[in-house]
Scaffold this motif. Sequence first.
Motif, PDB file in Angstrom:
ATOM      1  N   GLN A  15       1.722   7.118   6.460  1.00 57.94           N
ATOM      2  CA  GLN A  15       2.088   6.710   7.820  1.00 57.94           C
ATOM      3  C   GLN A  15       3.520   7.126   8.139  1.00 57.94           C
ATOM      4  O   GLN A  15       3.801   7.581   9.254  1.00 57.94           O
ATOM      5  CB  GLN A  15       1.930   5.198   7.995  1.00 57.94           C
ATOM      6  CG  GLN A  15       2.123   4.760   9.443  1.00 57.94           C
ATOM      7  CD  GLN A  15       1.778   3.304   9.661  1.00 57.94           C
ATOM      8  OE1 GLN A  15       2.439   2.431   9.132  1.00 57.94           O
ATOM      9  NE2 GLN A  15       0.731   3.047  10.448  1.00 57.94           N
ATOM     10  N   CYS A  16       4.427   6.992   7.177  1.00 57.47           N
ATOM     11  CA  CYS A  16       5.806   7.445   7.385  1.00 57.47           C
ATOM     12  C   CYS A  16       5.836   8.926   7.767  1.00 57.47           C
ATOM     13  O   CYS A  16       6.577   9.330   8.681  1.00 57.47           O
ATOM     14  CB  CYS A  16       6.644   7.228   6.120  1.00 57.47           C
ATOM     15  SG  CYS A  16       7.086   5.514   5.775  1.00 57.47           S
ATOM     16  N   ILE A  17       5.040   9.719   7.099  1.00 63.18           N
ATOM     17  CA  ILE A  17       5.010  11.159   7.374  1.00 63.18           C
ATOM     18  C   ILE A  17       4.509  11.423   8.791  1.00 63.18           C
ATOM     19  O   ILE A  17       5.067  12.265   9.519  1.00 63.18           O
ATOM     20  CB  ILE A  17       4.151  11.886   6.315  1.00 63.18           C
ATOM     21  CG1 ILE A  17       4.878  11.884   4.960  1.00 63.18           C
ATOM     22  CG2 ILE A  17       3.816  13.311   6.758  1.00 63.18           C
ATOM     23  CD1 ILE A  17       4.047  12.395   3.802  1.00 63.18           C
TER      24      ILE A  17
ATOM     25  N   ASP B 241       0.872  -1.180   0.000  1.00 65.49           N
ATOM     26  CA  ASP B 241       0.000   0.000   0.000  1.00 65.49           C
ATOM     27  C   ASP B 241       0.908   1.228   0.000  1.00 65.49           C
ATOM     28  O   ASP B 241       1.254   1.776   1.055  1.00 65.49           O
ATOM     29  CB  ASP B 241      -0.909  -0.027   1.230  1.00 65.49           C
ATOM     30  CG  ASP B 241      -1.825   1.192   1.334  1.00 65.49           C
ATOM     31  OD1 ASP B 241      -1.724   2.099   0.462  1.00 65.49           O
ATOM     32  OD2 ASP B 241      -2.617   1.250   2.288  1.00 65.49           O
ATOM     33  N   THR B 242       1.296   1.642  -1.183  1.00 64.69           N
ATOM     34  CA  THR B 242       2.311   2.700  -1.315  1.00 64.69           C
ATOM     35  C   THR B 242       1.866   3.999  -0.655  1.00 64.69           C
ATOM     36  O   THR B 242       2.592   4.573   0.170  1.00 64.69           O
ATOM     37  CB  THR B 242       2.630   2.948  -2.801  1.00 64.69           C
ATOM     38  OG1 THR B 242       3.015   1.714  -3.408  1.00 64.69           O
ATOM     39  CG2 THR B 242       3.751   3.962  -2.952  1.00 64.69           C
ATOM     40  N   LEU B 243       0.683   4.484  -1.003  1.00 65.92           N
ATOM     41  CA  LEU B 243       0.214   5.755  -0.454  1.00 65.92           C
ATOM     42  C   LEU B 243       0.018   5.658   1.057  1.00 65.92           C
ATOM     43  O   LEU B 243       0.401   6.565   1.801  1.00 65.92           O
ATOM     44  CB  LEU B 243      -1.090   6.180  -1.134  1.00 65.92           C
ATOM     45  CG  LEU B 243      -1.669   7.525  -0.668  1.00 65.92           C
ATOM     46  CD1 LEU B 243      -0.655   8.656  -0.904  1.00 65.92           C
ATOM     47  CD2 LEU B 243      -2.986   7.818  -1.391  1.00 65.92           C
ATOM     48  N   GLY B 244      -0.591   4.540   1.508  1.00 64.94           N
ATOM     49  CA  GLY B 244      -0.795   4.354   2.949  1.00 64.94           C
ATOM     50  C   GLY B 244       0.529   4.345   3.698  1.00 64.94           C
ATOM     51  O   GLY B 244       0.649   4.913   4.793  1.00 64.94           O
TER      52      GLY B 244
ATOM     53  N   LEU C 228       8.038   9.822  -0.644  1.00 64.16           N
ATOM     54  CA  LEU C 228       8.439  10.641   0.502  1.00 64.16           C
ATOM     55  C   LEU C 228       9.319  11.807   0.066  1.00 64.16           C
ATOM     56  O   LEU C 228       9.156  12.939   0.551  1.00 64.16           O
ATOM     57  CB  LEU C 228       9.183   9.772   1.528  1.00 64.16           C
ATOM     58  CG  LEU C 228       8.314   8.850   2.374  1.00 64.16           C
ATOM     59  CD1 LEU C 228       9.165   7.836   3.120  1.00 64.16           C
ATOM     60  CD2 LEU C 228       7.480   9.654   3.379  1.00 64.16           C
ATOM     61  N   ARG C 229      10.241  11.527  -0.837  1.00 59.61           N
ATOM     62  CA  ARG C 229      11.144  12.597  -1.295  1.00 59.61           C
ATOM     63  C   ARG C 229      10.354  13.704  -2.002  1.00 59.61           C
ATOM     64  O   ARG C 229      10.643  14.894  -1.829  1.00 59.61           O
ATOM     65  CB  ARG C 229      12.220  12.032  -2.231  1.00 59.61           C
ATOM     66  CG  ARG C 229      13.119  10.936  -1.628  1.00 59.61           C
ATOM     67  CD  ARG C 229      13.877  11.396  -0.399  1.00 59.61           C
ATOM     68  NE  ARG C 229      14.694  10.338   0.173  1.00 59.61           N
ATOM     69  CZ  ARG C 229      14.372   9.622   1.248  1.00 59.61           C
ATOM     70  NH1 ARG C 229      13.222   9.861   1.878  1.00 59.61           N
ATOM     71  NH2 ARG C 229      15.186   8.700   1.709  1.00 59.61           N
ATOM     72  N   LYS C 230       9.350  13.316  -2.773  1.00 56.49           N
ATOM     73  CA  LYS C 230       8.516  14.305  -3.462  1.00 56.49           C
ATOM     74  C   LYS C 230       7.738  15.165  -2.473  1.00 56.49           C
ATOM     75  O   LYS C 230       7.414  16.321  -2.757  1.00 56.49           O
ATOM     76  CB  LYS C 230       7.542  13.603  -4.411  1.00 56.49           C
ATOM     77  CG  LYS C 230       8.205  13.043  -5.667  1.00 56.49           C
ATOM     78  CD  LYS C 230       7.194  12.294  -6.525  1.00 56.49           C
ATOM     79  CE  LYS C 230       7.863  11.690  -7.757  1.00 56.49           C
ATOM     80  NZ  LYS C 230       6.923  10.856  -8.550  1.00 56.49           N
ATOM     81  N   ARG C 231       7.444  14.592  -1.306  1.00 54.83           N
ATOM     82  CA  ARG C 231       6.707  15.346  -0.281  1.00 54.83           C
ATOM     83  C   ARG C 231       7.667  16.142   0.619  1.00 54.83           C
ATOM     84  O   ARG C 231       7.234  16.755   1.592  1.00 54.83           O
ATOM     85  CB  ARG C 231       5.864  14.375   0.567  1.00 54.83           C
ATOM     86  CG  ARG C 231       4.866  13.538  -0.230  1.00 54.83           C
ATOM     87  CD  ARG C 231       3.565  14.263  -0.474  1.00 54.83           C
ATOM     88  NE  ARG C 231       2.780  14.368   0.740  1.00 54.83           N
ATOM     89  CZ  ARG C 231       1.887  13.459   1.154  1.00 54.83           C
ATOM     90  NH1 ARG C 231       1.670  12.356   0.429  1.00 54.83           N
ATOM     91  NH2 ARG C 231       1.202  13.632   2.252  1.00 54.83           N
ATOM     92  N   GLY C 232       8.978  16.072   0.317  1.00 49.15           N
ATOM     93  CA  GLY C 232       9.947  16.856   1.082  1.00 49.15           C
ATOM     94  C   GLY C 232      10.521  16.153   2.294  1.00 49.15           C
ATOM     95  O   GLY C 232      11.123  16.800   3.162  1.00 49.15           O
ATOM     96  N   TYR C 233      10.365  14.838   2.394  1.00 53.50           N
ATOM     97  CA  TYR C 233      10.864  14.079   3.540  1.00 53.50           C
ATOM     98  C   TYR C 233      12.064  13.236   3.113  1.00 53.50           C
ATOM     99  O   TYR C 233      11.949  12.366   2.244  1.00 53.50           O
ATOM    100  CB  TYR C 233       9.765  13.181   4.105  1.00 53.50           C
ATOM    101  CG  TYR C 233       8.672  13.953   4.811  1.00 53.50           C
ATOM    102  CD1 TYR C 233       8.731  14.187   6.182  1.00 53.50           C
ATOM    103  CD2 TYR C 233       7.584  14.471   4.095  1.00 53.50           C
ATOM    104  CE1 TYR C 233       7.731  14.905   6.835  1.00 53.50           C
ATOM    105  CE2 TYR C 233       6.592  15.191   4.738  1.00 53.50           C
ATOM    106  CZ  TYR C 233       6.667  15.402   6.105  1.00 53.50           C
ATOM    107  OH  TYR C 233       5.690  16.107   6.749  1.00 53.50           O
ATOM    108  N   ASN C 234      13.227  13.492   3.727  1.00 54.74           N
ATOM    109  CA  ASN C 234      14.458  12.790   3.383  1.00 54.74           C
ATOM    110  C   ASN C 234      14.901  11.801   4.456  1.00 54.74           C
ATOM    111  O   ASN C 234      16.049  11.354   4.461  1.00 54.74           O
ATOM    112  CB  ASN C 234      15.588  13.799   3.138  1.00 54.74           C
ATOM    113  CG  ASN C 234      15.303  14.655   1.916  1.00 54.74           C
ATOM    114  OD1 ASN C 234      15.018  14.129   0.841  1.00 54.74           O
ATOM    115  ND2 ASN C 234      15.370  15.972   2.088  1.00 54.74           N
TER     116      ASN C 234
END
Length: 663
Positions: A59-61, A52-55, A91-97
């Motif tokens: 959750q990571c965020i 579940d990629t988006l999920g 995650l990288r696209k959302r600014g999370y490294n």
Amino acid sequence: MELKTVTENQQYCNSLTNYSRRKTIPVKIGDVVIGGDNPIVVQSMTTVDTMDTLGSIEQCIRMIDSGCELVRITAPSIKEAENLRQIKEGLRKRGYNTPLVADIHFTPNAAEVAAQIVEKVRVNPGNYADKKKFEVLEYTDASYQDELDRIRERFLPLVNICKANGTAMRIGTNHGSLSDRIMSRYGDTPLGMVESALEFLRICEAENYYDIVISMKSSNTQVMVQAYRLLVNKLNEGGFKPYPLHLGVTEAGDGEDGRVKSAVGIGALLEDGLGDTVRVSLTEDPEFESPVVKTLINRYVSRPVASGIEPMNNYPIDPFSYNKRVAVEVANFGGSNVPRVITDVSTVQLSIPKDLKCTGHFYLPELDKWKMNDQGCDYIYSGDSPVPFMLPNGLKEILNYKIWDQQEDKKNKFPALILTHLKDNLPLHEELNFLLVSAENIKEAIPFLNNELPIVLLLFANSQHQMQAIRRAIVSLINAKINLPVVPKVSYEDGDAEKTMLFSGTDVGGLLIDGIGDGILLGLDRLKLKDKPSMLEQVKLHNSVSFGVLQAARTRMSKTEYISCPSCGRTLFDLQETTAMIRKRTDHLKGVKIGIMGCIVNGPGEMADADYGYVGSGKGKITLYKGKEVMKRSVPSENAVDELIDIIKEDGQWIEPETADHE
């Protein structure tokens, strides 16, 4: 049993009296560095299905926003390993490294794929290219070496991929998943856990690969602490590099139990300067884990290295095995007695029987009788405020000496003395007395103590380093051959419930792990709270946490223990909901340990020493265990709790729950 003195080859930390972080090599994981001079790193693990990629991204965020600095995601097969790329890119696209870690158990191919995508992979030596079938196997030296050669051949490709890609690795031993081969030679022991990791470490070092973090996790806090200590000792002894340590108690559970149990294991090691990254494994949403870790480790951010505590040349306790300190029996303290719970009510002003509910003792006015639950304390410390009503049988009261001396009935109440009273040779209770003494003054007290006195020491510390100070004072008693029972007394200024759970679990649990401590007393003396309702709530918390610390340290089992995994993408049912359902039906089974595992990876092995197990084996299907023996397979989940209870009944461990008329 004689206590052994720790020799030079039994050292596992820089100091037992000062706070001194163990110096390790730094291991770079993306932009995060574990070990070296870097702060302790907070990490957690997702629970969403990895496919579940988006999920997973969402959750990571949530986890990262809650303070998680390293995110672990399960990759049980190649398809999940490959999907880590999509999660990472999202995650990288959302600014999370934030660096990602792939969690691998059985599948070397998945690890080799993941190592080319994420910044770190975790492998479990007991499952990775090794055998775990719960079989008793016989090995000659030659056949044992053949197995090591086979493991090397299977493990080497991953090492080479990690080297080529700059990927770090955690070699993560779990107590419950030691291979049959390791079990055959070392048994179900901390040494077996350590050797399981060292076998893989030797392969890495032979290839000049050092980007490694090591863990020794168990749901048994005694085993977990002993294994980490032994690992450090063996790394030093064997000439290995000082690798960073990942700390964690597996399957700690949820709520108060999960926090206390985590603190007992993790906190005991942090106090001695061990640990470079921490995960608290709670059966809760993962974003709740990181704040707990931060509360645990933030204690050490501003703690001064120098404690002012007298150094120890020798520690008269074996740090690698559990041996209870020998204590003479005074009333029901010491000897072969379980540790006792003393609950402080000294600042509350108890006025009616109902007030005592916060200590686990319940007055039933319609029946004019008392009832006690599994957390009914053994003693209350009322200080200068005697309880104005008759206490239930079995509950005893401790009063400060001056107030005790004014009582008409001195026999059924017990005095708390200070050192001046002892020096002045004031009359003592013939059966039981308590001496409030600070760790800093223990050497002044020792000349006035002997093993014939009916005294229990209530030992507290004025130092920020409460655990080290109390431990040092008890060593002074051991060296002076004073075997009177000792109850650690710890106090905190902050009435925050979670801090109380974590700090007392660390400070008292760390002592109990070493077999020192004949009870527990969480004091109210430093609290700033004033109003009675708040104080009664604090007493209730202290009472509950006290029993939790004793249970988590495996020194007094007073309630059902749930060894439940924290869930991950492999989980085959809703762990939080299922754990709550099982707890509701079974939490009256005092001392019974029930393992609740989401999948076979966290199945019979990871449950370690559970009496009974509830393990997901397929969608809507449960396998039920007694110990490590399968009792029923493929049980529909809607019937599984009833079937589990039937197994407990057939085993003679079931009792019917009482009606909770006192709640």
